[in-house]
Design an enzyme around this catalytic site. Sequence first.
Site, mmCIF file in Angstrom:
data_model
loop_
_atom_site.group_PDB
_atom_site.id
_atom_site.type_symbol
_atom_site.label_atom_id
_atom_site.label_comp_id
_atom_site.label_asym_id
_atom_site.label_seq_id
_atom_site.Cartn_x
_atom_site.Cartn_y
_atom_site.Cartn_z
ATOM 1 C CB SER A 16 -0.872 0.019 1.245
ATOM 2 O OG SER A 16 -0.071 0.304 2.387
ATOM 3 C CG ASP A 17 1.372 5.951 -1.105
ATOM 4 O OD1 ASP A 17 2.362 5.986 -0.347
ATOM 5 O OD2 ASP A 17 1.132 6.866 -1.932
ATOM 6 C CD1 TRP A 18 5.290 5.134 4.732
ATOM 7 C CD2 TRP A 18 4.976 3.972 2.863
ATOM 8 N NE1 TRP A 18 6.351 4.248 4.608
ATOM 9 C CE2 TRP A 18 6.180 3.525 3.471
ATOM 10 C CE3 TRP A 18 4.579 3.337 1.683
ATOM 11 C CZ2 TRP A 18 6.974 2.516 2.927
ATOM 12 C CZ3 TRP A 18 5.382 2.338 1.143
ATOM 13 C CH2 TRP A 18 6.546 1.934 1.765
ATOM 14 N N GLY A 19 -0.075 4.457 4.475
ATOM 15 C CA GLY A 19 -1.329 4.851 5.113
ATOM 16 C C GLY A 19 -2.524 4.778 4.183
ATOM 17 C CB ALA A 20 -2.961 3.692 0.738
#
Length: 760
Positions: A231-235
């Site tokens: 995932s993108d960071w915090g997605a």
Amino acid sequence: MNQEEIKKLISQMTLEEKAGLCSGADFWHTKAVERLGIPATMVSDGPHGLRKQDEEADHLGINDSIKAVCFPAASATAASFNTEMIEKMGESLGEACQHEKLSVILGPAVNIKRSPLCGRNFEYFSEDPFLAGKMAASLIKGIQSKNVGTSIKHFALNNQEHRRMSSSAECDERTMREIYFPPFEIAVKEAKPWTVMCSYNRINGVFASENHWLLTEVLRDKWGFDGYVMSDWGAVSDRVEGIKAGLDLEMPASGGINDAKIVKAVQEGKLDEKLVDLCCERILNIVFRYTENARPDTPWDKEAHHKQAADIAAECIVLLKNEDDLLPLNKEDEIAFIGEFAEKPRFQGGGSSHINCFKITSALDAAKDLKITYAQGYSAAKDEATDEQIAEAVSAAKKAKVAVVFAGLPDSYESEGYDRSHMRMPKCQNRLIEAVAEANPNTVVVLHNGSPVEMPWIGKVKAVLEAYLGGQAVGEAEVRVLFGDENPSGHLPESFPIKLEDNPSYLFFGGEPAASEYREGIFVGYRYYDKKKMSVLFPFGHGLSYTTFAYSDLKLSSTSIKDTDTVEATVTVTNTGKRAGKAVVQLYTGAENGFVNAVRPVRELKGFKKVALEPGESKIVSFTLDKRSFATWRTEIHDWWVEGGVYTVEVGSSSADLPVKACLNIESTVSLPKHYDINSIMMDIMADPKGREIAAEFIRKGMSVFGGGQEEGSEAANEAISSDMSMAMMNYMPLRGMLSFGGNAEAEAAINALLAQLNR
Ligand code: BGC
């Protein structure tokens, strides 16, 4: 470790350990399972240099990272149109990763530059999917040749920063397939990235991180991706849905909360444990692929990479304008360098790609042995030019043979995390350029920006160089190009509209409150400007040189093919000037007369090659074109389709300068499924070969209705039928019209029989 061994390892893991492996240990590491010998691995940004953080971690480029080399950003490297060069850049990045024990570098970022406003445009390659895909594939090949992974990002439709973690990109199927997916598709198929990073946003309402269609059906089943998706960071919103969709690794860490949710879902029978196993398998494949090939003894020669960064930057610079051949400058002349960017260049953007450079070369550093006077002109941080600064600049310009203004967007104007609100340069810099140009008619502007800007002063300066964000050695590259040690060979990877309002996404970009509607559809960038026959400031693909090139003898290996065949296009390129230089040969295809079945752009880039030529030298350049070079995406079959007809192949130096053209007839081997009913119109039935065969006689009879009551077949009736109006009436007439205009039960039975035959 082979697949069997990895599977065996997973079978020895507890459910808790498996769930744990599906999220990071901290900001930058995957989790270790020590009792089973599973090591932790580190990932780092990316994409154009290493942002490896040892201590305080963040994903916004706030805290320091190790000293590294900042290569030109993607906005710049795309302008090189040089796939071999970017592959070499990748090799250097790969070496640095090996040296720093990084399993994966987070990039390349390949989102389409839909609007000049996207804050992260500097990190993205192009408005054109083919160019973005080819450049990304080359970079990935280079990096992965050193046995470290890449994470192509942000999959998908992350074309703005505004509300980036929640907004929904509302986009139709064809537009996704033709514009926004191909950079990923090309790179996945050609370069096999080890990992893919899914984006923050939703796509038509569903988060990318929970999108089964996107992460499994398209990415894996259709394109054959076999690495892990992170995932993108915090997605991550709903981790369990993510596992089901094919999101293997959540980054950075979930503090154990999502791990527990995975465990609970399995225990309650809401999540198949096999899916968790599958995520683990994909993650471990890559973990071991890296650790088994780790070479921390790989040297990282930063000085050599700095030199390489200068060479790359020089090849990326685009000569936009060069009136009276003002450039290249003469090293014997007195030259004024004006503008703070001559001393402190803007060469990278803000956010997660921000590199802590071990060294920076400014244009002033690089030109220290030449006859240069310097005036600061403005302060980028304060975004102001005082009267004294302008006066000093004007006086320097007056005394010099040529004035070079180093201008562009300050850091605060474009960055990850927010979008630009306009396309203008800082007012103070525009004022400075006007004042300098007034003082010295020989004024050159060198631009530093990740995305197009408006140039209200364009008619007042003689030359413009677009340096984009050219990395830490950009100053050296600029001086080489300004003084002719390097012949500029960059070409624009995007159109520069005259003003922001001209951009096709202008009305809808951003999107409030929660959705960004992609209503311009496939008409992004030059696809729109060409179709609308609009003037632009500089067209897609544009780039001048200190020499000239001629294009001739465009030949196709065949002038008539089936859509399953390939065709070779060859063209001769000649250096007709007096200097050695590099041509960017661009090939575009289109449909000769526009077809009935699909609205399509006038032309689309389907091939490019960079060729070095000595003065007077000619080379034959060849391209292989296949189905995808001509196809559009059809929603009826959810697949690529080539309509039968005549296609154009045009070659030249930009989308607006295509001196040679050839035509090609393509026979379609796939007919679109058709279903007819009483509302189907005559024109559509007659356009379909099968329909024509079956219905011709019937329709001919029906047309007698339009003979105005004249006897069928009589001269008067035929005349009435062949009038334009009758033809139009007939073309648009639904089958049921045969009944409305004097039909009867017999006619109705005939229509039903006809429909049965047509739909068989
Ligand atoms: C960015 C990614 C980046 C990640 C890690 C995110 O905010 O969107 O591109 O790789 O942070 O720094």
